[in-house]
Design a protein around this motif. Structure first.
Motif, PDB file in Angstrom:
ATOM      1  N   LYS A   1     -43.146 -52.071 -50.052  1.00 42.41           N
ATOM      2  CA  LYS A   1     -43.544 -52.870 -50.813  1.00 42.41           C
ATOM      3  C   LYS A   1     -42.550 -51.660 -52.335  1.00 42.41           C
ATOM      4  O   LYS A   1     -43.439 -51.933 -52.915  1.00 42.41           O
TER       5      LYS A   1
ATOM      6  N   ARG B   1     -62.852 -49.551 -31.043  1.00 42.46           N
ATOM      7  CA  ARG B   1     -62.645 -49.280 -30.441  1.00 42.46           C
ATOM      8  C   ARG B   1     -60.942 -48.568 -30.792  1.00 42.46           C
ATOM      9  O   ARG B   1     -60.082 -48.465 -32.187  1.00 42.46           O
TER      10      ARG B   1
ATOM     11  N   ARG C   1     -61.693 -55.878 -47.470  1.00 39.71           N
ATOM     12  CA  ARG C   1     -62.322 -57.083 -47.708  1.00 39.71           C
ATOM     13  C   ARG C   1     -63.626 -57.202 -48.497  1.00 39.71           C
ATOM     14  O   ARG C   1     -63.210 -57.971 -48.959  1.00 39.71           O
TER      15      ARG C   1
ATOM     16  N   SER D   1     -49.574 -50.998 -41.178  1.00 43.02           N
ATOM     17  CA  SER D   1     -50.021 -51.820 -41.996  1.00 43.02           C
ATOM     18  C   SER D   1     -50.519 -53.110 -42.510  1.00 43.02           C
ATOM     19  O   SER D   1     -50.205 -53.932 -41.332  1.00 43.02           O
TER      20      SER D   1
ATOM     21  N   SER E   1     -57.436 -51.333 -34.001  1.00 42.14           N
ATOM     22  CA  SER E   1     -55.628 -51.822 -34.775  1.00 42.14           C
ATOM     23  C   SER E   1     -55.233 -50.463 -35.469  1.00 42.14           C
ATOM     24  O   SER E   1     -54.202 -50.442 -35.430  1.00 42.14           O
TER      25      SER E   1
ATOM     26  N   ARG F   1     -41.572 -59.549 -42.804  1.00 38.81           N
ATOM     27  CA  ARG F   1     -42.598 -59.259 -44.256  1.00 38.81           C
ATOM     28  C   ARG F   1     -43.373 -57.911 -44.410  1.00 38.81           C
ATOM     29  O   ARG F   1     -42.953 -57.554 -45.076  1.00 38.81           O
TER      30      ARG F   1
HETATM   31  C1  MCA Z   1     -49.380 -59.574 -45.388  1.00 33.80           C
HETATM   32  N1  MCA Z   1     -48.374 -59.074 -45.673  1.00 33.80           N
HETATM   33  C2  MCA Z   1     -48.819 -57.689 -45.212  1.00 33.80           C
HETATM   34  C3  MCA Z   1     -49.376 -57.281 -43.926  1.00 33.80           C
HETATM   35  N2  MCA Z   1     -50.223 -59.143 -44.118  1.00 33.80           N
HETATM   36  N3  MCA Z   1     -48.170 -56.465 -45.394  1.00 33.80           N
HETATM   37  C4  MCA Z   1     -47.993 -55.454 -44.945  1.00 33.80           C
HETATM   38  N4  MCA Z   1     -48.713 -55.176 -43.265  1.00 33.80           N
HETATM   39  C5  MCA Z   1     -49.328 -56.549 -43.380  1.00 33.80           C
HETATM   40  N5  MCA Z   1     -50.448 -56.774 -41.773  1.00 33.80           N
HETATM   41  C6  MCA Z   1     -47.150 -59.708 -46.741  1.00 33.80           C
HETATM   42  C7  MCA Z   1     -47.182 -60.984 -46.523  1.00 33.80           C
HETATM   43  O1  MCA Z   1     -46.312 -61.413 -46.372  1.00 33.80           O
HETATM   44  C8  MCA Z   1     -47.657 -60.800 -48.685  1.00 33.80           C
HETATM   45  O2  MCA Z   1     -45.797 -61.446 -48.849  1.00 33.80           O
HETATM   46  C9  MCA Z   1     -48.443 -59.916 -49.102  1.00 33.80           C
HETATM   47  O3  MCA Z   1     -48.463 -58.676 -47.941  1.00 33.80           O
HETATM   48  C10 MCA Z   1     -49.468 -60.235 -49.218  1.00 33.80           C
HETATM   49  O4  MCA Z   1     -50.176 -60.767 -48.055  1.00 33.80           O
HETATM   50  P1  MCA Z   1     -51.951 -61.236 -48.118  1.00 33.80           P
HETATM   51  O5  MCA Z   1     -52.166 -62.875 -48.363  1.00 33.80           O
HETATM   52  O6  MCA Z   1     -52.987 -60.141 -48.943  1.00 33.80           O
HETATM   53  O7  MCA Z   1     -51.715 -60.977 -46.597  1.00 33.80           O
HETATM   54  P2  MCA Z   1     -53.456 -61.461 -45.444  1.00 33.80           P
HETATM   55  O8  MCA Z   1     -52.117 -62.802 -44.943  1.00 33.80           O
HETATM   56  O9  MCA Z   1     -53.918 -61.940 -45.781  1.00 33.80           O
HETATM   57  O10 MCA Z   1     -53.044 -60.703 -43.397  1.00 33.80           O
HETATM   58  C11 MCA Z   1     -53.153 -59.277 -44.214  1.00 33.80           C
HETATM   59  C12 MCA Z   1     -53.659 -59.568 -43.091  1.00 33.80           C
HETATM   60  C13 MCA Z   1     -53.229 -59.316 -41.691  1.00 33.80           C
HETATM   61  C14 MCA Z   1     -55.213 -60.740 -42.756  1.00 33.80           C
HETATM   62  C15 MCA Z   1     -54.036 -57.757 -43.010  1.00 33.80           C
HETATM   63  O11 MCA Z   1     -51.981 -58.587 -42.196  1.00 33.80           O
HETATM   64  C16 MCA Z   1     -53.279 -59.847 -40.465  1.00 33.80           C
HETATM   65  O12 MCA Z   1     -54.268 -60.251 -39.894  1.00 33.80           O
HETATM   66  N6  MCA Z   1     -53.561 -58.334 -39.806  1.00 33.80           N
HETATM   67  C17 MCA Z   1     -53.522 -58.281 -38.533  1.00 33.80           C
HETATM   68  C18 MCA Z   1     -53.047 -57.674 -37.457  1.00 33.80           C
HETATM   69  C19 MCA Z   1     -52.945 -57.798 -36.039  1.00 33.80           C
HETATM   70  O13 MCA Z   1     -54.003 -58.512 -35.469  1.00 33.80           O
HETATM   71  N7  MCA Z   1     -53.061 -56.364 -35.737  1.00 33.80           N
HETATM   72  C20 MCA Z   1     -52.970 -55.839 -34.369  1.00 33.80           C
HETATM   73  C21 MCA Z   1     -52.105 -55.672 -33.603  1.00 33.80           C
HETATM   74  P3  MCA Z   1     -45.769 -61.947 -50.122  1.00 33.80           P
HETATM   75  O14 MCA Z   1     -46.524 -61.474 -51.241  1.00 33.80           O
HETATM   76  O15 MCA Z   1     -44.333 -60.668 -50.258  1.00 33.80           O
HETATM   77  O16 MCA Z   1     -45.626 -62.927 -49.389  1.00 33.80           O
HETATM   78  S1  MCA Z   1     -52.305 -55.425 -31.984  1.00 33.80           S
HETATM   79  C22 MCA Z   1     -52.738 -53.948 -32.323  1.00 33.80           C
HETATM   80  O17 MCA Z   1     -52.708 -53.024 -32.781  1.00 33.80           O
HETATM   81  C23 MCA Z   1     -53.518 -53.251 -31.039  1.00 33.80           C
HETATM   82  C24 MCA Z   1     -53.335 -53.110 -29.026  1.00 33.80           C
HETATM   83  C25 MCA Z   1     -55.129 -52.631 -31.069  1.00 33.80           C
HETATM   84  O18 MCA Z   1     -55.327 -51.965 -31.029  1.00 33.80           O
HETATM   85  O19 MCA Z   1     -55.225 -54.340 -31.633  1.00 33.80           O
END
Ligand code: MCA
Ligand code: AMP
Length: 500
Positions: A469, A295, A251, A400, A273, A464
């Motif tokens: 999708k 990492r 992005r 995802s 992640s 969600r």
């Molecule tokens: C939001 N949506 C998603 C996701 N996030 N769908 C699939 N996968 C996702 N990850 C949904 C929303 O509910 C919304 O649905 C639509 O997709 C679009 O939302 P959008 O506004 O574009 O999303 P966003 O709010 O900007 O979030 C995307 C994101 C977020 C910034 C990538 O998901 C995020 O911060 N992810 C980071 C997750 C994380 O911290 N993972 C670490 C896990 P609708 O339109 O229907 O409302 S710890 C881990 O994995 C290990 C330990 C490691 O190695 O780190």
């Protein structure tokens, strides 16, 4: 001594900046004893005793982070929950973890009280207000920090599994302190650093990698409720570092303002992640002159490997094991160690590796090899230079946007719907999320089921990000000679569904 609380709060001078709120106001390290003391007094008043679980499902706010620190200070066990989890999902976590206290958004409180059992329920909203903070205002600042051993639990983080049933990974004070200290040294964080914190704090990445590392270095963070590429770009001149999932970087690449000048003050971009495409790594370097440091970690282990700070950051690899982590590649069936260059199961051992799954001794035992090696479920190889490359997953998992989705959990919900014979949930390439959850449903030739019906039925049941999708319909699922559904063939057939 409280190993984690001490590590997080003693590295900085009282006047040092800890956190900048979106309105520009600051929390300094010297504010933390009083702020966390008041919250810890609330916990104690609510009957939370050392070792008790405190389940927290609230929007990201500085107060949410202060609550984490207060729980640790009170000797209790922090249990963060993704805000996207539905009530059906929450009922399982609360039933399994039996928390003494649940903190949730005011809008969810009535529903949570119905499933909370014996637990008390307090509220905290996105603006950092609610019943919890009202009680805290009436409390004294002073609180005698509860002493803990390194082997005591600090947190339980739920992670889904291939069987579809979530498991609570038990992380000790020792696990979290060891990983934070190692990463501070390796990534050279100092009190001069300013991290743009735009990750959620209900998972290991935003909570333990980002927050713990910053605090253990006595550094500062610019805190944002969620990731917004344009905003993050605008913050860079005031920051030194960013931690994110690959979606952050793809992005950011869409931002025309991403230039070497815009990133000039940034010394470190970290990704993890989910796999960072070598293509993204190269594109980011071409645009900014900076090489993203990738990492690799897991909820159960924290971080295991990292590309070096000073040495070569190799695109498509996750770097060598951390200095205090032992990593080997083993034959997935026999557990025998394999030589360099061969692909096998990644297994790890070290002070970062968790204490087991909450109340699942058999599951815990089955995930470790004799000698204490933890079986990650990731397939990889190590090259001559000691760099680890992840080549696939031994576990049926979709990642995802950095969030894990276990297909089984989604399939179970779909299979329960009328008109479904069976289903296969797969991850397909997606430009924004890396992989997109996709359902292929076998109807046995019957018609009548639509994509909308399926999605609306799932909306109450699954968070969600776990919901497909897209939903595709077929008469029958393809099977191999053994009768096993051929997910690889489905992934191949539909590879272009999202045009990625
Ligand atoms: C939001 N949506 C998603 C996701 N996030 N769908 C699939 N996968 C996702 N990850 C949904 C929303 O509910 C919304 O649905 C639509 O997709 C679009 O939302 P959008 O506004 O574009 O999303 P966003 O709010 O900007 O979030 C995307 C994101 C977020 C910034 C990538 O998901 C995020 O911060 N992810 C980071 C997750 C994380 O911290 N993972 C670490 C896990 P609708 O339109 O229907 O409302 S710890 C881990 O994995 C290990 C330990 C490691 O190695 O780190
Ligand atoms: P979690 O359930 O959040 O602990 O997810 C951990 C999983 O994310 C690991 O087992 C890997 O499959 C994956 N993962 C984390 N970091 C990376 C990375 N840099 N490259 C590829 N996969 C990763």
């Amino acid at each position: 001594m409280n190993p984690l609380f001490d590590t997080l709060t003693r590295a900085a001078a009282p006047g040092d900046r800890f956190l900048e709120r979106p309105d520009g106001s600051l929390i300094r390290y010297g504010d933390l004893p009083g702020l966390t003391g008041r919250l810890a007094n609330v916990l104690s008043d609510q009957g939370v005793r050392p070792g008790d679980r405190v389940a927290v499902q609230v929007e990201k706010s500085p107060e949410n982070l202060l609550l984490y620190l207060a729980v640790i200070r009170a000797g209790a066990v922090f249990l963060p929950l993704n805000t996207a989890y539905t009530r059906a999902e929450l009922a399982y976590f609360i039933g399994d973890a039996e928390p003494a206290l649940v903190v949730c958004d005011p809008s969810a409180a009535a529903g949570i009280r119905e499933i909370a059992g014996e637990a008390r329920v307090l509220t905290l909203d996105a603006g950092g207000r609610g019943g919890l903070m009202e009680l805290a205002e009436k409390q004294a600042d002073a609180f005698e920090t509860v002493a803990r051993e390194t082997s005591d639990l600090a947190a339980i983080c739920y992670t889904s599994g291939t069987t579809g049933r979530s498991k609570g990974a038990m992380l000790t004070h020792g696990n979290l302190v060891a990983n934070a200290r190692t990463l501070v040294d390796l990534w050279r964080f100092t009190a001069d650093d300013v991290l743009i914190h735009a990750l959620p704090i209900y998972h290991v990445h935003g909570l333990f990698v980002a927050t713990n590392v910053i605090m253990a270095a006595g550094a500062a963070m610019i805190f944002r409720a969620k990731f917004d590429a344009a905003e993050v770009l605008s913050l860079m001149p005031r920051a030194t570092s960013l931690m994110g999932v690959p979606t952050f970087y793809t992005r950011l690449l869409d931002q025309p303002g991403l230039t070497p000048e815009a990133c000039a003050g940034m010394r470190l971009f970290i990704s993890g992640s989910a796999p960072l495409l070598a293509e993204t790594h190269r594109a980011f370097e071409a645009r900014t002159g900076q090489r993203i440091l990738e990492r690799y970690g897991m909820t159960e282990t924290g971080m295991n490997t990292s590309n070096p700070y000073g040495g070569e950051r190799v695109a498509g690899t996750v770097g060598p094991p951390l200095p205090d982590v032992a990593l080997r590649i083993a034959d997935p069936d026999t557990g025998a160690a394999l030589p360099a260059g061969e692909i096998g199961m990644i297994e790890v051992k070290g002070p970062n590796v968790f204490a087991g799954y909450w109340r699942m001794p058999e599951k815990t035992a089955s995930e470790f090899r004799p000698g204490g090696w933890f079986i990650t479920g990731d397939l990889g190889k190590i090259d001559e230079a000691g760099y680890v490359q992840i080549v696939g997953r031994g576990k049926d998992l979709i990642i995802s946007g950095g969030l894990n989705v276990y297909p089984k959990e989604v399939e179970v919900e779909i299979d329960a719907l009328p008109g479904v014979v069976e289903s296969a949930v797969i991850g397909l390439p997606h430009a924004d999320f890396g992989e997109a959850v996709t359902a292929v449903i076998a109807t046995g030739g019957k018609t009548g089921l639509s994509e909308e019906t399926v999605l609306s039925a799932l909306s109450e049941r699954l968070a969600r990000f776990k919901q497909p999708k897209r939903v595709l319909f077929v008469d029958d699922l393809p099977r191999n000679a053994m009768g096993k559904v051929q997910k690889a063939l489905l992934r191949e057939t539909h590879a272009d569904l999202y045009g990625a």
